[in-house]
Design a protein around this motif. Structure first.
Motif, short mmCIF file in Angstrom:
data_model
loop_
_atom_site.label_atom_id
_atom_site.label_comp_id
_atom_site.label_asym_id
_atom_site.label_seq_id
_atom_site.Cartn_x
_atom_site.Cartn_y
_atom_site.Cartn_z
N SER A 122 0.81 -1.22 0.00
CA SER A 122 0.00 0.00 0.00
C SER A 122 0.84 1.27 0.00
O SER A 122 0.30 2.37 0.10
N THR A 123 2.15 1.15 -0.12
CA THR A 123 3.04 2.29 -0.02
C THR A 123 3.23 2.99 -1.36
O THR A 123 2.91 2.45 -2.42
N ARG A 124 3.80 4.21 -1.30
CA ARG A 124 4.15 4.91 -2.54
C ARG A 124 5.14 4.07 -3.35
O ARG A 124 5.04 3.97 -4.58
N ALA A 125 6.12 3.48 -2.67
CA ALA A 125 7.12 2.69 -3.37
C ALA A 125 6.49 1.54 -4.14
O ALA A 125 7.00 1.12 -5.20
N ALA A 126 5.38 1.02 -3.65
CA ALA A 126 4.69 -0.10 -4.30
C ALA A 126 3.56 0.38 -5.21
O ALA A 126 2.74 -0.43 -5.66
N GLY A 127 3.51 1.69 -5.46
CA GLY A 127 2.47 2.21 -6.35
C GLY A 127 1.08 2.14 -5.75
O GLY A 127 0.10 2.05 -6.48
N TYR A 128 1.01 2.20 -4.42
CA TYR A 128 -0.29 2.18 -3.73
C TYR A 128 -1.17 1.02 -4.21
O TYR A 128 -2.30 1.20 -4.62
N THR A 129 -0.61 -0.18 -4.17
CA THR A 129 -1.24 -1.47 -4.51
C THR A 129 -1.29 -1.73 -6.02
O THR A 129 -1.76 -2.79 -6.43
N THR A 130 -0.82 -0.80 -6.85
CA THR A 130 -0.89 -1.02 -8.30
C THR A 130 0.27 -1.85 -8.83
O THR A 130 0.26 -2.26 -9.99
N LYS A 131 1.28 -2.12 -8.00
CA LYS A 131 2.40 -2.96 -8.39
C LYS A 131 2.22 -4.33 -7.76
O LYS A 131 2.07 -4.44 -6.53
N ALA A 132 2.27 -5.35 -8.57
CA ALA A 132 2.21 -6.70 -8.02
C ALA A 132 3.47 -6.96 -7.18
O ALA A 132 4.54 -6.40 -7.46
N MET A 133 3.34 -7.82 -6.17
CA MET A 133 4.46 -8.09 -5.28
C MET A 133 5.74 -8.48 -6.03
O MET A 133 6.82 -7.94 -5.73
N PRO A 134 5.69 -9.40 -7.01
CA PRO A 134 6.94 -9.75 -7.70
C PRO A 134 7.60 -8.55 -8.38
O PRO A 134 8.83 -8.44 -8.39
N HIS A 135 6.80 -7.66 -8.93
CA HIS A 135 7.35 -6.48 -9.61
C HIS A 135 7.97 -5.51 -8.60
O HIS A 135 9.05 -4.95 -8.85
N HIS A 136 7.29 -5.31 -7.49
CA HIS A 136 7.81 -4.40 -6.48
C HIS A 136 9.11 -4.93 -5.89
O HIS A 136 10.09 -4.20 -5.72
#
Length: 254
Positions: A122-136
């Protein structure tokens, strides 16, 4: 590829990187510094009153300008590293790294993995849930940088062991703290210069980029020859003071 994505590669290739410290906890200052050609801005949360919200806001402004951002955290505690990186900082500058064991702990706390950085999508670094875990996880591994600040006598004594730690992206020399630690009168005293040279030599031996702050810019060619490639110079405070002094001098000179 954005500047943020490319910064770790710049470090590894030992390209010249010139940046500055931001001492004022203001997103507007970050926004202004984002308009410059500086290679990186380091938010000094160790020596200035940055709280979690202002770190978040300043990183937001720097990311909007595609400007790589570092946070010099108050200490090596994992929560400081987690906060900076979750907010989207390109990397962290960790003060008082004094041993290889501490360096390994810092690297682990800055990256995802067993016993490492806690995960949240849910973080900015993770694109606020828009990045899948493997990509993040992939992007974080590829982009996150860890600077170990070498500023203690113990660290200089252990510098080869620290430099050998995988995941340390830069040995950043805290020369003023070394001056104080050695009881020297000036950062140009022989005992301090010898310590800086030892750190540079360890960086060269283990392939670690070396960074530093210098107050005397005429020293930069010397340290470039010794292998230093990252220079965090001056600060927003110095820019204001210098600009004001230059204005006063120019007007008085007619």
């Amino acid at each position: 590829m954005s500047n943020n994505q490319n910064f770790k590669q710049q470090l590894a290739s030992k390209e010249l990187v010139i940046g500055t410290f931001q001492k004022t906890p203001s997103a507007m200052v970050s926004e202004v510094l984002g308009l410059t050609d500086l290679g990186v801005v380091c938010l000094d949360a160790e020596h200035s009153p940055f709280d979690r919200l202002t770190i978040d806001q300043c990183i937001f402004a720097l990311r909007a300008a595609d400007k790589p951002s570092l946070v010099r955290v108050p200490s090596a505690q994992p929560e400081h590293l987690l906060n900076a990186l979750d907010c989207g900082a390109t990397g962290v500058v960790v003060p008082h790294v004094t041993s290889a064991e501490m360096a390994r702990e810092v690297v682990a706390a800055s990256h995802f993995g067993a016993g490492g950085r806690g995960y949240a999508g849910s973080t900015r670094a993770a694109g606020y849930t828009t990045k899948a875990m493997p990509h993040h996880k992939r992007d974080s591994a590829a982009q996150t940088v860890v600077f170990a600040q070498i500023e203690d006598i113990e660290a200089v004594d252990e510098i080869d062991a620290i430099a050998a730690v995988e995941g340390i992206d830069c040995l950043f020399i805290g020369r003023i703290d070394l001056t104080v630690a050695y009881g020297a009168a000036s950062p140009k005293d022989d005992v301090v210069i010898d310590a800086v040279e030892r750190i540079c030599a360890a960086g060269a031996k283990y392939g670690r980029p070396v960074g530093m702050f210098v107050g005397d810019l005429s020293e930069i060619p010397r340290w470039r020859e010794c292998g230093a490639s990252v220079f965090l110079l001056s600060s927003d405070h110095n820019f204001m003071l210098g600009g004001a002094a230059a204005l006063q001098e120019k007007v008085e000179a007619g």
